[in-house]
Design a protein around this motif. Sequence first.
Motif, PDB file in Angstrom:
ATOM      1  N   TRP A  64       0.802  -1.302  -0.086  1.00 45.81           N
ATOM      2  CA  TRP A  64      -0.016   0.069   0.197  1.00 45.81           C
ATOM      3  C   TRP A  64       0.932   1.245   0.143  1.00 45.81           C
ATOM      4  O   TRP A  64       1.392   1.311   0.935  1.00 45.81           O
ATOM      5  CB  TRP A  64      -0.961   0.046   1.174  1.00 45.81           C
ATOM      6  N   HIS A  85       1.507   5.376  -0.407  1.00 38.42           N
ATOM      7  CA  HIS A  85       0.585   6.601  -0.320  1.00 38.42           C
ATOM      8  C   HIS A  85       0.938   7.273  -1.743  1.00 38.42           C
ATOM      9  O   HIS A  85       0.036   8.304  -2.330  1.00 38.42           O
ATOM     10  CB  HIS A  85       0.979   7.304   0.944  1.00 38.42           C
ATOM     11  N   SER A  86       2.185   7.566  -1.922  1.00 40.29           N
ATOM     12  CA  SER A  86       2.671   8.435  -3.251  1.00 40.29           C
ATOM     13  C   SER A  86       3.943   8.295  -3.232  1.00 40.29           C
ATOM     14  O   SER A  86       4.751   7.830  -2.468  1.00 40.29           O
ATOM     15  CB  SER A  86       2.369  10.134  -2.740  1.00 40.29           C
ATOM     16  N   SER A 137       2.189   3.740   3.070  1.00 37.03           N
ATOM     17  CA  SER A 137       1.206   3.988   4.006  1.00 37.03           C
ATOM     18  C   SER A 137       1.285   2.797   5.012  1.00 37.03           C
ATOM     19  O   SER A 137       1.793   1.916   5.029  1.00 37.03           O
ATOM     20  CB  SER A 137      -0.185   3.476   3.286  1.00 37.03           C
ATOM     21  N   ASN A 171       1.919  14.216   8.140  1.00 33.25           N
ATOM     22  CA  ASN A 171       1.340  13.297   7.012  1.00 33.25           C
ATOM     23  C   ASN A 171       0.299  12.456   7.783  1.00 33.25           C
ATOM     24  O   ASN A 171       0.444  11.094   7.511  1.00 33.25           O
ATOM     25  CB  ASN A 171       2.501  12.469   6.558  1.00 33.25           C
ATOM     26  N   ASP A 202      -2.388  11.510   6.813  1.00 33.43           N
ATOM     27  CA  ASP A 202      -3.225  10.862   5.835  1.00 33.43           C
ATOM     28  C   ASP A 202      -2.500   9.456   5.351  1.00 33.43           C
ATOM     29  O   ASP A 202      -2.812   8.907   4.645  1.00 33.43           O
ATOM     30  CB  ASP A 202      -3.376  11.793   4.484  1.00 33.43           C
ATOM     31  N   THR A 203      -0.993   9.314   5.924  1.00 30.29           N
ATOM     32  CA  THR A 203      -0.442   7.990   5.822  1.00 30.29           C
ATOM     33  C   THR A 203      -0.677   6.979   6.877  1.00 30.29           C
ATOM     34  O   THR A 203      -0.056   6.030   6.715  1.00 30.29           O
ATOM     35  CB  THR A 203       1.172   8.407   5.676  1.00 30.29           C
ATOM     36  N   ASP A 248      -5.355   3.594   3.282  1.00 34.24           N
ATOM     37  CA  ASP A 248      -5.880   4.808   2.593  1.00 34.24           C
ATOM     38  C   ASP A 248      -4.647   5.074   1.476  1.00 34.24           C
ATOM     39  O   ASP A 248      -4.754   5.940   0.779  1.00 34.24           O
ATOM     40  CB  ASP A 248      -5.445   5.927   3.703  1.00 34.24           C
ATOM     41  N   GLY A 249      -3.714   4.044   1.368  1.00 35.72           N
ATOM     42  CA  GLY A 249      -2.806   4.053   0.173  1.00 35.72           C
ATOM     43  C   GLY A 249      -3.479   3.469  -0.995  1.00 35.72           C
ATOM     44  O   GLY A 249      -4.672   3.049  -0.943  1.00 35.72           O
ATOM     45  N   GLY A 263       4.538   7.587   6.313  1.00 37.80           N
ATOM     46  CA  GLY A 263       4.253   6.807   6.792  1.00 37.80           C
ATOM     47  C   GLY A 263       5.323   5.959   7.518  1.00 37.80           C
ATOM     48  O   GLY A 263       6.523   6.748   7.912  1.00 37.80           O
TER      49      GLY A 263
END
Length: 270
Positions: free
Chosen positions: A33, A35-36, A55, A66, A68-69, A74-75, A106
């Motif tokens: 997974w 994230h980016s 992630s 971060n 969001d990680t 979420d990834g 992450g």
Amino acid sequence: MVDVGSRYDLRVAKSPDAPETGTFEGQESQFGWIHSYETGSTVDGPGVRLIVFMSGCLLRCQFCHNPDTWHLKDGTKIELGHAVRRLGDFAPMLRAMGGGLTISGGEPLVQTGFTCALLAAAKHMGLHTAIETSGFLGSRLSDDHLANLDLVILDIKSGDPDLYRLLTSAELEPTLRFARRLNSIGKPVWVRFVLVPGLTDIPENVETVARFVAPMANVEWVEVLPFHQLGSFKWRALGLDYKLENTRPPTDAQVQAALKIFRDAGCRAR
Ligand code: SF4
């Protein structure tokens, strides 16, 4: 965890020139997974880097930019072979610019199998390899895994166990144990220390980290990273309780004071 350069999507079509990947595909690391990822960083290891942000993270740092990680799913789910092929697309450029692959997050060691398979692929391509980690899961890395790592960027968030727990919701000792292990095998390390006014910048706390790191000949740099508010909007967007809403970045004088503590202890600090 520094955003520099251009963003590419690992899901885009395969390169016809990409290397064979079958030997890197193990049962536990068929997919990860992610994230980016970013290209062009010059601060997350030597040369120009491709940074893969994984992630998933077990810590909950108050100053995380971060959040969001944090959650694995979420990834984006990426097949290992695909990620290796995309890495292969960048490999000639990264080699030419004296750089390589840095896996960050992450926390890259949440997905140890995928992370280590990607690192092995990068080594196979002749790239310099690095991870940025809190060290909390360092015991997951075998000696064979470490052999594929040229550099560990180790975030030591506090020298005081109680403050560490307050800051991260986790224990400090696994990170220190991992740092000692890296020192025992002479693995190059850059220590990162986030300077948060009113939290981590207490001189006694900085001195504790400095005294721990200073005798370690494998630590090439201590990097003092000034806290910033660039991730605060993510906390709000995720509906999380952001305790540092009113905390300002440190002044240059505060950063210099922390650097002086590290240097006075005998560390190379920047
Ligand atoms: S270890 Fe890194 S990603 Fe995880 S919560 Fe802390 S700052 Fe965020």
